[in-house]
Design an enzyme around this catalytic site. Structure first.
Site, PDB file in Angstrom:
ATOM      1  CD  GLU A   1      -2.061   2.672  -3.680  1.00  0.00           C
ATOM      2  OE1 GLU A   1      -3.181   3.072  -3.983  1.00  0.00           O
ATOM      3  OE2 GLU A   1      -1.614   2.759  -2.521  1.00  0.00           O
TER       4      GLU A   1
ATOM      5  CG  ASP B   1      -1.860   1.130   1.310  1.00  0.00           C
ATOM      6  OD1 ASP B   1      -2.677   1.234   0.387  1.00  0.00           O
ATOM      7  OD2 ASP B   1      -1.793   1.933   2.270  1.00  0.00           O
TER       8      ASP B   1
HETATM    9  C1  NOJ Z   1      -4.177   3.446  -0.628  1.00  0.00           C
HETATM   10  C2  NOJ Z   1      -5.375   2.560  -0.488  1.00  0.00           C
HETATM   11  O1  NOJ Z   1      -5.641   1.977  -1.732  1.00  0.00           O
HETATM   12  C3  NOJ Z   1      -6.508   3.419  -0.001  1.00  0.00           C
HETATM   13  O2  NOJ Z   1      -7.729   2.742  -0.017  1.00  0.00           O
HETATM   14  C4  NOJ Z   1      -6.172   3.887   1.388  1.00  0.00           C
HETATM   15  O3  NOJ Z   1      -7.163   4.804   1.812  1.00  0.00           O
HETATM   16  C5  NOJ Z   1      -4.807   4.587   1.411  1.00  0.00           C
HETATM   17  N1  NOJ Z   1      -3.802   3.893   0.677  1.00  0.00           N
HETATM   18  C6  NOJ Z   1      -4.320   4.697   2.829  1.00  0.00           C
HETATM   19  O4  NOJ Z   1      -3.892   3.452   3.278  1.00  0.00           O
END
Ligand code: NOJ
Length: 580
Positions: A275, A218
Site C-alpha cells: 500500500e 500496510d
Molecule cells: C492504512 C490502512 O489502510 C488504514 O486503514 C490504517 O488506518 C492505516 N494504514 C494505519 O495502519
C-alpha cells in the site's frame, strides 16, 4: 543451460499471472457474523466463500484479523497486539487454517494484511521497549526531544501524523518521545534496524508456513525514517510538507527485497501487494514512490496507490488519461493494482457520480468499472462494490454514537471512513440484512442497502452483481488484458482511448466521458496495422453512447447486463462492449 532458462520463463509467466489477478478485499468486522455477537468473523467468511467463487475472483485479501484493542485505539484492527494470533472476535488459529483450506478448495488464494510499519502500544514488544528491556530496547523509534528557546522540552522535529497533529508522543515510562505515523496507540517500529526487520519477517514466515498465499503490506512507504531526525522541508501543514525525512525513504527498497527473498523461498512464490498512498510532495505522487518498490527481480509483486481514488467523471478525461499514462509509465510490467475502493475511501458508487444526473449514474458507474477492468495490472474489488452500494452517511445512516473510525475524532466526521465499512447486506429479508443476528451489529446497515442485498441481486439478471461477475469473467477471457502491453491514445475530450495488445489479440477500448453521444472513426486513432489487428473496417464510424464504452477486438462479447458471456470462436472477431 536450457533448464534455468525455461525455469526463468515459467517464473516470469507465473509472476505476470499474479500481476493480473482479481483480488477481493474483505473488511472482516463487517463481512459476515457467524456467532451473533455483532462482529464479523472467520467462520462467517468461510460461509460466504461460495459468493467469492461465484464472482470469479482469484484471491481474497483480509484486512487485519490479529488481536487488537476493541476501542478507537485499535484503528479497526490496524493496531496489532500480537502479530501471530487471531483476535477472539474473529475466531482462532484453527479457524484461520480452515479458512485457508476452504478457500484453496475453491481455487481462491488468501492474502493477509501485514501491518508492517507499526504495532499497537499494547504489543509486548512496545511494553518491553518502553521499559528498555533487551532485545526490544530499540524496536521502536525513540528520541529525547529538544529544548526550545525557553528550555522547554519539544518533539525532535516537525514530522506529522497522517491522522492529524504531530508524529511524536511523550512516554512517561521511558521518558522519551516515540514516533507514530497514525494514532498515538500505533508506535512506529524501528525498521531501520535489521533486527526489527528480522522479527517482522519471522512473523510473516509464521503465516506463510501456515499456507497463506501472500500479504497486503500496510502503509509500506512509512517503513523507514531519516536516522538523523532532520526536519521535513516545507510548511507546517500536511499538504505543505515535503516528506523527504519522515517516510518514503530509499532504505525501504532494500527492505522490500528482503521480503521478496522470503516470499520467493516458497514454491510457487508468494504474492505481495504494497500500500503506497503517500508521495513525498505533501502526500502527492505516490506512484513515483511505489514504482521503486516493484522491481520485477527484487521487489514486491505489486502496489496500489490512491490514483484511482480520485479518478472520476468530475475529474474528467484529462485526469483519467494522466493517471492511466502514469501507471503505464511507472509500472511497465503491470505491477499496479487498480483498486475499486477500499476500507479507507468513500465507495465508488457515491464518490464518482454524485454530480451526474440520476438517470445516467448507473451507466456512468459501470463505465468507470469497465475502465478499471481494462487497465494493465491487477484489479482489487472492495466488499460491497460488487453490489454497487452507496456510501453510508454520518449521521443519517450511522449516528454519531455508533461511529467506529478513530479518524472521526482526530480529524472530524467529514473524514470518517465508516461510510465504506458498514455490513455487507446478504439477505434483504433478515435482521441486519443477514449480516448478523445481533441487536448491536458492528455498524448499522443503511436502509437503502437492504434492496441491494445479495439475494435480491442474484434474482435480477440486470443487477450490479451480475454485471460485475460478467465483467470479471470477460476480463479473464481476454489474453490482452492479462499481460498485454497498454497505451493511451491521443484523443480529444471527452474520449479516453486505450489499446491493449499481446501476440494473439489487439483490443481498442474507447470511453465517452460525457453525457452526450460522440462519434469517432477508429482509423483516425489507430495506425493501419493496429486497426487491421482489431478487425475494425477502415471506414467504420462508431457511435459511443453517453458514458459509454466501445471495446473492439475482444474475444468474447461482454453482455450489456445479465447474460453469460459465451466464448466467440472466430479469432480477432469484432465484438462490442457497450454501456449497460
Ligand atoms: C492504512 C490502512 O489502510 C488504514 O486503514 C490504517 O488506518 C492505516 N494504514 C494505519 O495502519
Amino acid at each position: 543451460m536450457t533448464l534455468p532458462d525455461s525455469q526463468g520463463k515459467g517464473r516470469q509467466a507465473e509472476a505476470s499471472a499474479r500481476r493480473s489477478e482479481v483480488i477481493y478485499q474483505i473488511y472482516p468486522a463487517s463481512f459476515c457474523d457467524s456467532n451473533g455477537d455483532g462482529h464479523g468473523d472467520l467462520q462467517g467468511i468461510i460461509s460466504k466463500l461460495d459468493h467469492l467463487a461465484y464472482l470469479g475472483v482469484d484471491a481474497l485479501w483480509l484486512s487485519p484479523v490479529y488481536p487488537s484493542p476493541e476501542g478507537p485505539e485499535g484503528d479497526g484492527g490496524y493496531a496489532v497486539t500480537n502479530r501471530r494470533d487471531i483476535d477472539p472476535r474473529y475466531g482462532c488459529l484453527d479457524d484461520m487454517k480452515q479458512l485457508i483450506a476452504q478457500a484453496h478448495k475453491r481455487g481462491l488464494k488468501v492474502y493477509m494484511d501485514d501491518v508492517t510499519p507499526h504495532t499497537s502500544d499494547d504489543h509486548e514488544w512496545f511494553q518491553a521497549s518502553r521499559e528498555r528491556r533487551a532485545p526490544f530496547d530499540d524496536f521502536y523509534v525513540w528520541h529525547d526531544g529538544v529544548a526550545d528557546h525557553d528550555g522547554n522540552r519539544q518533539p525532535p522535529n516537525n514530522w506529522l501524523s497522517v491522522f492529524g497533529g504531530g508524529a511524536w508522543e511523550w512516554d512517561d515510562t521511558r521518558r522519551q518521545y516515540y514516533f507514530h505515523h497514525f494514532l498515538t496507540s500505533q508506535p512506529a517500529l524501528n525498521l531501520n534496524s535489521e533486527k526489527v526487520q528480522d522479527a517482522v519477517l519471522d512473523d510473516m514466515k509464521f503465516w506463510l508456513d501456515m499456507g497463506v498465499d501472500g500479504f497486503r503490506l500496510d502503509s509500506i512507504c512509512y517503513a523507514h525514517y531519516d536516522p538523523h531526525f532532520r526536519d521535513n522541508d516545507g510548511g507546517g501543514a500536511w499538504d505543505q510538507q515535503y516528506f523527504s525525512r519522515s517516510h518514503c525513504q530509499p532504505q525501504t527498497v532494500d527492505f522490500v527485497s528482503r521480503i521478496r527473498q522470503l516470499t520467493d523461498s516458497y514454491s510457487p512464490p508468494r504474492t505481495t501487494l504494497g500500500e503506497v498512498i503517500c508521495g513525498r510532495d505533501g502526500g502527492r505522487n505516490p506512484m513515483e514512490v511505489a514504482a521503486d518498490y516493484v522491481d520485477p527481480e527484487s521487489g514486491l509483486t505489486m502496489c496500489y496507490t490512491d490514483v484511482f481514488r480520485a479518478i472520476s467523471h468530475q475529474a474528467g478525461p484529462s485526469y483519467m488519461k494522466d493517471a492511466i499514462n502514469g501507471i503505464i509509465r511507472h509500472f511497465p510490467h503491470g505491477q499496479h493494482c487498480n483498486a475499486i475502493g477500499n476500507h479507507d475511501s468513500p465507495r465508488i458508487a457515491s464518490r464518482e457520480i454524485d454530480h451526474i444526473p440520476e438517470l445516467a449514474r448507473r451507466t456512468a458507474l459501470k463505465q468507470l468499472l469497465k475502465i478499471l477492468t481494462v487497465l494493465p495490472g491487477s484489479l482489487s474489488i472492495y466488499q460491497g462494490e460488487e453490489l454497487g452500494l452507496p456510501d453510508a452517511r454520518v449521521p443519517d445512516d450511522i449516528p454519531h454514537d455508533k461511529v467506529r473510525d478513530p479518524v472521526a475524532a482526530t480529524k472530524g466526521y467529514e473524514h470518517c471512513r465508516d461510510g465504506a465499512r458498514t455490513p455487507v447486506p446478504w439477505d434483504s429479508a433478515r435482521k441486519n440484512a443477514g449480516f448478523s443476528n445481533s441487536d448491536t451489529p458492528y455498524l448499522p446497515v443503511p436502509d437503502d442497502h437492504y434492496h441491494r442485498a445479495v439475494n435480491k441481486q442474484m434474482q435480477d439478471p440486470g443487477s450490479m452483481l451480475h454485471f460485475m461477475k460478467h465483467l470479471i469473467t470477460w476480463r479473464k477471457s481476454q489474453p490482452a488484458l492479462q499481460n498485454g502491453a497498454a497505451r493511451v491514445l491521443e484523443t480529444l475530450p471527452p474520449l479516453v482511448a486505450i489499446v491493449r495488445e499481446c501476440d494473439s489479440q489487439t483490443m481498442l477500448c474507447v470511453f465517452n466521458v460525457s453525457d452526450a453521444p460522440v462519434f469517432f472513426k477508429p482509423s483516425d486513432l489507430l495506425d493501419d496495422k493496429t486497426l487491421a489487428a482489431t478487425g475494425i473496417a477502415e471506414d467504420e464510424v462508431i457511435r459511443c453512447e453517453p458514458y459509454g464504452a466501445e471495446i473492439r477486438g475482444a474475444e468474447t462479447a461482454q453482455p450489456a447486463c445479465g447474460k453469460t458471456a459465451q466464448p466467440c470462436r472466430r479469432r480477432a472477431s469484432v465484438s462490442g462492449m457497450r454501456a449497460g
